[in-house]
Design a protein around this motif. Structure first.
Motif, short mmCIF file in Angstrom:
data_model
loop_
_atom_site.label_atom_id
_atom_site.label_comp_id
_atom_site.label_asym_id
_atom_site.label_seq_id
_atom_site.Cartn_x
_atom_site.Cartn_y
_atom_site.Cartn_z
N VAL A 1 0.79 -1.19 -0.06
CA VAL A 1 -0.12 -0.05 -0.03
C VAL A 1 0.73 1.35 0.15
CG1 VAL A 1 -1.67 1.18 1.26
CG2 VAL A 1 -1.91 -1.03 1.00
N PHE A 2 1.75 1.41 0.86
CA PHE A 2 2.74 2.19 1.08
C PHE A 2 3.51 2.61 -0.35
CE2 PHE A 2 2.70 1.84 5.63
CZ PHE A 2 2.08 3.04 6.06
N ALA A 3 3.81 1.37 -0.89
CA ALA A 3 4.74 1.52 -2.19
C ALA A 3 3.95 2.05 -3.26
CB ALA A 3 5.31 0.32 -2.51
N ILE A 4 2.55 1.82 -3.48
CA ILE A 4 1.59 2.39 -4.43
C ILE A 4 1.32 3.68 -4.18
CG2 ILE A 4 -0.68 2.04 -5.42
CD1 ILE A 4 1.23 -0.37 -6.11
N LYS A 5 1.25 3.70 -2.76
CA LYS A 5 1.02 5.59 -2.54
C LYS A 5 2.06 6.12 -2.92
CE LYS A 5 -1.45 7.06 0.67
NZ LYS A 5 -1.83 7.18 2.21
N GLU A 6 3.37 5.72 -2.62
CA GLU A 6 4.50 6.44 -3.19
C GLU A 6 4.58 6.70 -4.68
OE1 GLU A 6 7.90 8.88 -2.66
OE2 GLU A 6 6.52 7.99 -0.98
N LYS A 7 4.20 5.53 -5.23
CA LYS A 7 4.14 5.66 -6.86
C LYS A 7 3.27 6.66 -7.21
CE LYS A 7 4.49 1.81 -9.09
NZ LYS A 7 3.97 0.49 -9.51
N ALA B 200 4.32 10.30 -9.24
CA ALA B 200 3.70 10.64 -10.59
C ALA B 200 2.87 12.00 -10.30
CB ALA B 200 2.55 9.64 -10.72
N SER B 201 2.31 12.38 -9.24
CA SER B 201 1.55 13.77 -9.33
C SER B 201 2.53 14.74 -9.18
CB SER B 201 0.59 13.60 -7.92
OG SER B 201 1.29 13.27 -6.63
N GLU B 202 3.77 14.61 -8.24
CA GLU B 202 4.68 15.76 -8.28
C GLU B 202 5.24 15.92 -9.46
OE1 GLU B 202 8.54 16.72 -5.41
OE2 GLU B 202 7.62 15.04 -4.98
N GLY C 2 2.10 11.86 -20.19
CA GLY C 2 3.31 11.17 -20.27
C GLY C 2 3.97 10.62 -19.06
N VAL C 3 3.90 11.68 -18.07
CA VAL C 3 4.63 11.36 -16.75
C VAL C 3 3.84 10.26 -16.00
CG1 VAL C 3 5.23 12.54 -14.48
CG2 VAL C 3 5.71 13.61 -16.67
N ILE C 4 2.65 10.63 -16.16
CA ILE C 4 1.66 9.55 -15.11
C ILE C 4 1.96 8.07 -15.71
CG2 ILE C 4 -0.69 8.96 -14.61
CD1 ILE C 4 -1.34 11.93 -14.37
N LEU C 5 1.61 8.07 -17.05
CA LEU C 5 1.73 6.72 -17.38
C LEU C 5 3.09 6.05 -17.17
CD1 LEU C 5 -0.24 7.04 -20.81
CD2 LEU C 5 -1.04 6.09 -18.77
#
Length: 223
Positions: free
Chosen positions: A36-42, A46-48, A152-155
């Motif tokens: 969960v933490f790893a996915i949230k970090e991902k 992506a958002s940053e 592009g960044v998010i994908l």
């Protein structure tokens, strides 16, 4: 005595098996939380990165407006009696890098653009009005370029594009809210699809000259 020893051995075996079962469950729980933490970090990454990419597009369009201004009549007049806007920006960037050697070239360039455009937009008369109009013209056409940069960044960070919201602007900053998909280690099929999205949001750096831009209206871009 033999029967009693066998019973004790059997009880110990059951205890060991029970402890192993509890340990395995705890191990799976820890792994699930870690995932969960790893996915949230991902999603956070992506958002940053997407907010910075969108901010970069805005500054690129601002430079295009500067080039248009410099090639227009006010720009030509400036070139004769003073400096073009681009020359002013370049000089300001050099000054910033001289007085603050820890600034990167890109950071100095952004600060210089903010400083010079804010100063010019604050001026009175036709020149500031024309610059204001040219900046608005460029930024009002930014939608597709920002979509391309953000997607592009998010994908590339394995994020989910659908449901992503880019806010132009939130307190003079680009805000991006996006998500990444979670998959459980066990019993994944029991998790509803709408519960899998782990959302995160981030803002890019403040865009200083926007505060002086007349006629600008904040708006969201939804994916």
């Amino acid at each position: 005595m033999i029967s009693k020893a066998k019973n004790e051995k059997g009880n110990i075996s059951l205890l060991v098996m029970g402890l192993m079962g509890v340990t395995m469950i705890m191990f799976l729980v820890v792994l699930s939380f870690s995932k969960v933490f790893a996915i949230k970090e991902k999603a956070s990454t992506a958002s940053e990165q997407a907010s910075y990419a969108a901010t970069s597009v805005i500054y690129e369009l601002a430079i295009t407006a500067v080039e248009d201004y410099d090639s227009s009549l006010p720009g030509k007049i400036d070139e004769i009696i003073d400096k073009t806007l681009q020359e002013k920006i370049d000089k300001k960037k050099e000054e910033l890098m001289t007085f603050n050697p820890f600034l990167s070239e890109n950071e100095a360039k952004i600060e210089a653009i903010d400083a010079i455009l804010s100063e010019e937009l604050n001026g009175a008369g036709l020149k500031s009005e024309i610059l204001n109009e040219m900046l608005l013209e460029q930024l009002n056409q930014a939608d597709q370029q920002i979509r391309d940069a953000v997607s592009g960044v998010i994908l590339s960070n394995d994020g989910i594009l659908e449901g992503t919201i880019v806010t132009l602007l939130d307190e003079n900053q680009v805000k991006v809210e996006t998500s990444a998909r979670y998959e459980a280690l066990k019993y994944d099929e029991l998790i509803p699809e709408d519960k899998r999205k782990l959302k995160q949001k981030a803002k890019g750096p403040e865009i200083g000259f926007i505060k002086e831009l007349k006629g600008w209206s904040d708006y969201p871009i939804e994916f």
